[in-house]
Design an enzyme around this catalytic site. Sequence first.
Site, mmCIF file in Angstrom:
data_model
loop_
_atom_site.group_PDB
_atom_site.id
_atom_site.type_symbol
_atom_site.label_atom_id
_atom_site.label_comp_id
_atom_site.label_asym_id
_atom_site.label_seq_id
_atom_site.Cartn_x
_atom_site.Cartn_y
_atom_site.Cartn_z
ATOM 1 N N ARG A 19 -21.672 12.318 10.758
ATOM 2 C CA ARG A 19 -22.209 11.729 9.519
ATOM 3 C C ARG A 19 -23.335 10.737 9.749
ATOM 4 O O ARG A 19 -24.299 10.691 8.988
ATOM 5 C CB ARG A 19 -21.073 11.022 8.777
ATOM 6 C CG ARG A 19 -20.073 11.997 8.299
ATOM 7 C CD ARG A 19 -18.883 11.361 7.681
ATOM 8 N NE ARG A 19 -17.993 12.444 7.285
ATOM 9 C CZ ARG A 19 -16.811 12.267 6.745
ATOM 10 N NH1 ARG A 19 -16.356 11.057 6.519
ATOM 11 N NH2 ARG A 19 -16.079 13.294 6.402
ATOM 12 N N GLU A 63 -6.822 2.782 6.945
ATOM 13 C CA GLU A 63 -8.216 2.320 6.925
ATOM 14 C C GLU A 63 -8.311 0.801 7.009
ATOM 15 O O GLU A 63 -9.355 0.253 7.359
ATOM 16 C CB GLU A 63 -8.910 2.852 5.662
ATOM 17 C CG GLU A 63 -10.422 2.706 5.721
ATOM 18 C CD GLU A 63 -11.166 3.353 4.556
ATOM 19 O OE1 GLU A 63 -10.604 4.247 3.895
ATOM 20 O OE2 GLU A 63 -12.329 2.951 4.310
ATOM 21 N N GLY A 92 -0.895 4.448 -0.054
ATOM 22 C CA GLY A 92 -1.760 5.570 0.285
ATOM 23 C C GLY A 92 -1.105 6.352 1.410
ATOM 24 O O GLY A 92 0.094 6.205 1.680
ATOM 25 N N ALA A 105 -1.316 5.983 4.512
ATOM 26 C CA ALA A 105 -0.774 5.111 5.554
ATOM 27 C C ALA A 105 0.482 4.394 5.047
ATOM 28 O O ALA A 105 1.567 4.543 5.616
ATOM 29 C CB ALA A 105 -1.838 4.109 6.001
ATOM 30 N N GLY A 113 0.830 -1.204 0.000
ATOM 31 C CA GLY A 113 0.000 0.000 0.000
ATOM 32 C C GLY A 113 0.856 1.242 0.000
ATOM 33 O O GLY A 113 1.871 1.324 0.699
ATOM 34 N N ARG A 160 -16.792 7.237 12.225
ATOM 35 C CA ARG A 160 -15.608 8.095 12.126
ATOM 36 C C ARG A 160 -16.034 9.541 11.915
ATOM 37 O O ARG A 160 -16.891 9.826 11.082
ATOM 38 C CB ARG A 160 -14.742 7.647 10.940
ATOM 39 C CG ARG A 160 -13.572 8.567 10.700
ATOM 40 C CD ARG A 160 -12.679 8.054 9.595
ATOM 41 N NE ARG A 160 -13.262 8.176 8.272
ATOM 42 C CZ ARG A 160 -13.297 9.288 7.547
ATOM 43 N NH1 ARG A 160 -12.825 10.418 8.023
ATOM 44 N NH2 ARG A 160 -13.823 9.282 6.326
HETATM 45 C C1 LIG Z 1 -14.082 10.599 -1.930
HETATM 46 C C2 LIG Z 1 -13.428 10.491 -0.578
HETATM 47 C C3 LIG Z 1 -13.060 11.639 0.103
HETATM 48 C C4 LIG Z 1 -12.466 11.548 1.357
HETATM 49 N N1 LIG Z 1 -12.128 12.705 2.010
HETATM 50 C C5 LIG Z 1 -11.535 12.618 3.232
HETATM 51 C C6 LIG Z 1 -11.151 13.802 3.926
HETATM 52 O O1 LIG Z 1 -11.334 14.914 3.458
HETATM 53 N N2 LIG Z 1 -10.569 13.654 5.137
HETATM 54 C C7 LIG Z 1 -10.332 12.437 5.706
HETATM 55 O O2 LIG Z 1 -9.784 12.382 6.800
HETATM 56 N N3 LIG Z 1 -10.681 11.306 5.051
HETATM 57 C C8 LIG Z 1 -11.268 11.364 3.829
HETATM 58 N N4 LIG Z 1 -11.617 10.213 3.184
HETATM 59 C C9 LIG Z 1 -11.177 8.921 3.713
HETATM 60 C C10 LIG Z 1 -9.685 8.719 3.387
HETATM 61 O O3 LIG Z 1 -9.409 9.236 2.115
HETATM 62 C C11 LIG Z 1 -9.258 7.258 3.415
HETATM 63 O O4 LIG Z 1 -9.729 6.633 4.570
HETATM 64 C C12 LIG Z 1 -7.733 7.165 3.412
HETATM 65 O O5 LIG Z 1 -7.182 7.944 2.369
HETATM 66 C C13 LIG Z 1 -7.271 5.724 3.298
HETATM 67 O O6 LIG Z 1 -5.871 5.725 3.218
HETATM 68 P P1 LIG Z 1 -5.055 4.368 3.262
HETATM 69 O O7 LIG Z 1 -3.627 4.728 3.109
HETATM 70 O O8 LIG Z 1 -5.446 3.599 4.449
HETATM 71 O O9 LIG Z 1 -5.556 3.541 1.988
HETATM 72 P P2 LIG Z 1 -5.609 3.921 0.421
HETATM 73 O O10 LIG Z 1 -5.321 5.340 0.138
HETATM 74 O O11 LIG Z 1 -6.888 3.344 -0.080
HETATM 75 O O12 LIG Z 1 -4.411 3.117 -0.201
HETATM 76 C C14 LIG Z 1 -4.455 1.724 -0.346
HETATM 77 C C15 LIG Z 1 -3.163 1.271 -0.999
HETATM 78 O O13 LIG Z 1 -3.081 -0.134 -0.911
HETATM 79 C C16 LIG Z 1 -2.793 -0.685 -2.177
HETATM 80 N N5 LIG Z 1 -3.399 -2.006 -2.221
HETATM 81 C C17 LIG Z 1 -4.644 -2.375 -1.817
HETATM 82 N N6 LIG Z 1 -4.801 -3.694 -1.954
HETATM 83 C C18 LIG Z 1 -3.642 -4.177 -2.434
HETATM 84 C C19 LIG Z 1 -3.190 -5.468 -2.790
HETATM 85 N N7 LIG Z 1 -3.946 -6.556 -2.629
HETATM 86 N N8 LIG Z 1 -1.933 -5.571 -3.295
HETATM 87 C C20 LIG Z 1 -1.129 -4.490 -3.455
HETATM 88 N N9 LIG Z 1 -1.508 -3.253 -3.120
HETATM 89 C C21 LIG Z 1 -2.746 -3.100 -2.614
HETATM 90 C C22 LIG Z 1 -3.331 0.297 -3.186
HETATM 91 O O14 LIG Z 1 -2.651 0.147 -4.398
HETATM 92 C C23 LIG Z 1 -3.029 1.615 -2.467
HETATM 93 O O15 LIG Z 1 -1.700 1.987 -2.739
HETATM 94 C C24 LIG Z 1 -12.239 10.286 1.940
HETATM 95 C C25 LIG Z 1 -12.612 9.133 1.258
HETATM 96 C C26 LIG Z 1 -13.226 9.232 0.017
HETATM 97 C C27 LIG Z 1 -13.696 7.982 -0.634
#
Ligand SMILES: Cc1cc2nc3c(=O)[nH]c(=O)nc-3n(C[C@H](O)[C@H](O)[C@H](O)COP(=O)(O)OP(=O)(O)OC[C@H]3O[C@@H](n4cnc5c(N)ncnc54)[C@H](O)[C@@H]3O)c2cc1C
Length: 637
Positions: free
Chosen positions: A330, A425, A42, A44, A40, A435
């Site tokens: 929410r 997440e 993102g 995180a 990942g 949340r």
């Molecule tokens: C439209 C929208 C707007 C939002 N706005 C806000 C906001 O303003 N403020 C806020 O606090 N939160 C917001 N959120 C929530 C927030 O964006 C997410 O909870 C957060 O960005 C998740 O981050 P993450 O790093 O956990 O995962 P993600 O950003 O989803 O990243 C997941 C990563 O894992 C990788 N991955 C997944 N599965 C695999 C696999 N099997 N093999 C290899 N790689 C994999 C993907 O390629 C990616 O790189 C919003 C959500 C949405 C949908």
Amino acid sequence: MQLDSKSPTGPIEKRWEDHRFHLKLVNPANKRKYTILVVGTGLAGGSAAATLAELGYNVKCFCFQDSPRRAHSIAAQGGINAAKNYHNDGDSVYRLFYDTVKGGDFRSRESNVYRLATLSLNIIDQCVAQGVPFAREYSGYLDNRSFGGAQVSRTFYARGQTGQQLLLGAYQALERQIGAGAVTMFPRTEMLDLIVVDGKARGIVTRNLLTGKMESHMGDAVVLGTGGYGNVFYLSTNAKGCNATAIWRAHKRGALFANPCFTQIHPTCIPVSGDYQSKLTLMSESLRNDGRVWVPLKKGDKRAASQIPEAERDYFLERKYPSFGNLVPRDVASRNAKQVCDEGRGVGETGLAVYLDFRDAIERLGKHVIKERYGNLFDMYQRITGEDPYQEPMRIYPAIHYTMGGLWVDYNLMSNIPGLYVIGEANFSDHGANRLGASALMQGLADGYFVLPNTIGDYLASNKFEKVAASHAAVREAESHVTEITRRLLEAKGTRSVDSYHRELGKIMWENCGMARNAWGLKQALAEIPPLREQFWRDVKVLGSGEELNQSLEKAGRVADFFELAELMCLDALERNESCGGHFREEYQTPEGEAARDDAHYSYAAAWEFGGAGQAPVLHKEPLTFEYVHPAQRSYK
Ligand SMILES: Cc1cc2nc3c(=O)[nH]c(=O)nc-3n(C[C@H](O)[C@H](O)[C@H](O)COP(=O)(O)OP(=O)(O)OC[C@H]3O[C@@H](n4cnc5c(N)ncnc54)[C@H](O)[C@@H]3O)c2cc1C
């Protein structure tokens, strides 16, 4: 199984510092001897991979997109919370902690939430140092706006593109380490299984999405930052690629899945417009700073918004919740929108929408101010609906947005499988049953920049790691398991597309395990999902082959996992005979229609163990205790 959350005790403001002090350290010169696999990129995963490499570890990082900077975090619009109190409006670390525990309806761990609130301050400093262009006010200070569930302004933002700007910060830090050779990046690579050796997470099996090549990668620890599973509902605000495969397959290797039924429904999304729609679009919660939510007072009033006089409008959130008004959390805003639509007062063609109206804000502040604050969101709305939100109110309706559930982790962010860490997440997180807005970005970055880099060293320094050979039985078993899934999907050669099954599953989930749930509907879903899943495996039509870029195959594997996860979500929702946060069981509500918790019986995190193929999962309970914020009926009135 005994669940040890490793939550520290003592004065809450000292817990993280004390805990950190007692963690073992890895000597800087030894760090490069350890390999950490981070799945990942993102907020995180990206922040974790960059920081671990900066510390000196050897990192291998994976994502399924073509570039780490395309992770779904890029979509985040509204902002990120931090208790900086720049506005001098009464904010503090304690208030952010209090709001978050209360906002989560008392289903999160106090120790974790306090740490999150404390680290919120460091995150802003870190991001500013990286050059993230947060909005500033006239004085030059960083600007803030308000989000739901808070009466202070603590949300830092970069127009409606906060996630994108924060991700660019993390991505630059990651790219720097890739350039320095400390991170090896594997884009277009999907993790399809976890390799567990002698009870420890030691590797992953991946598929190269361009060539189809299966590979195994070994390391000393595995970190999953793979995002949420909202797409189980088919229609959601998540990017289409978001999926549960990494965490689900780790679950099937023994990682507990916590609170799977806790999903968040966001109140302000562009309503569904037809049966063949494949994606829903969020209109950020930040819009509720200036937009007023209303419906006509009369049922079935089909007049245009501009024709409905003030006295015939019901600003139902302001009426019912005068203290928080349009900025209630929410779950509360979503339920109320559903309620007025169920009463027949919804607007638009389908009647499944409420107005979000900027008329008064435009009159008060001028169009240019609204444009400056939300211009890109207004443009997006206009492009999708063909309506001009500067002239007429937006129409919005709740939609699936975020998942509070995820793999169970202790205070160190380690799952019950030693060496398997879960961040962002993907874990069951600090948000309890609901949340608050702008706190997912905060949690993802707290986990990646600050928590994990401290805690993972303790595990590495406390264990010995023998090299795992590619010929090891556990590696071979995981590889043949993945090969078998791919073979079965390709050989089904059935009649229906992957999407058609996914859409049908999503409908079952939305209707029975969505905004409102009841025992009858959940049992219905539990009866419908298994036969549909069996039909999917028999009858799915996956085009192309396994040795090429094949998005049909990618989707099929993800939908197969959604089918299994969906069942666990319904089971968890059925087992929790109370309403809390986003989990609204219709049987359990107060006389005013608010969520009625049952703290005597359900004040725990539900952590499910995979019971084996065709076997019932086993429920473990982590009791939750509250020493600082005492559980009470949430009130935003
Ligand atoms: C439209 C929208 C707007 C939002 N706005 C806000 C906001 O303003 N403020 C806020 O606090 N939160 C917001 N959120 C929530 C927030 O964006 C997410 O909870 C957060 O960005 C998740 O981050 P993450 O790093 O956990 O995962 P993600 O950003 O989803 O990243 C997941 C990563 O894992 C990788 N991955 C997944 N599965 C695999 C696999 N099997 N093999 C290899 N790689 C994999 C993907 O390629 C990616 O790189 C919003 C959500 C949405 C949908």
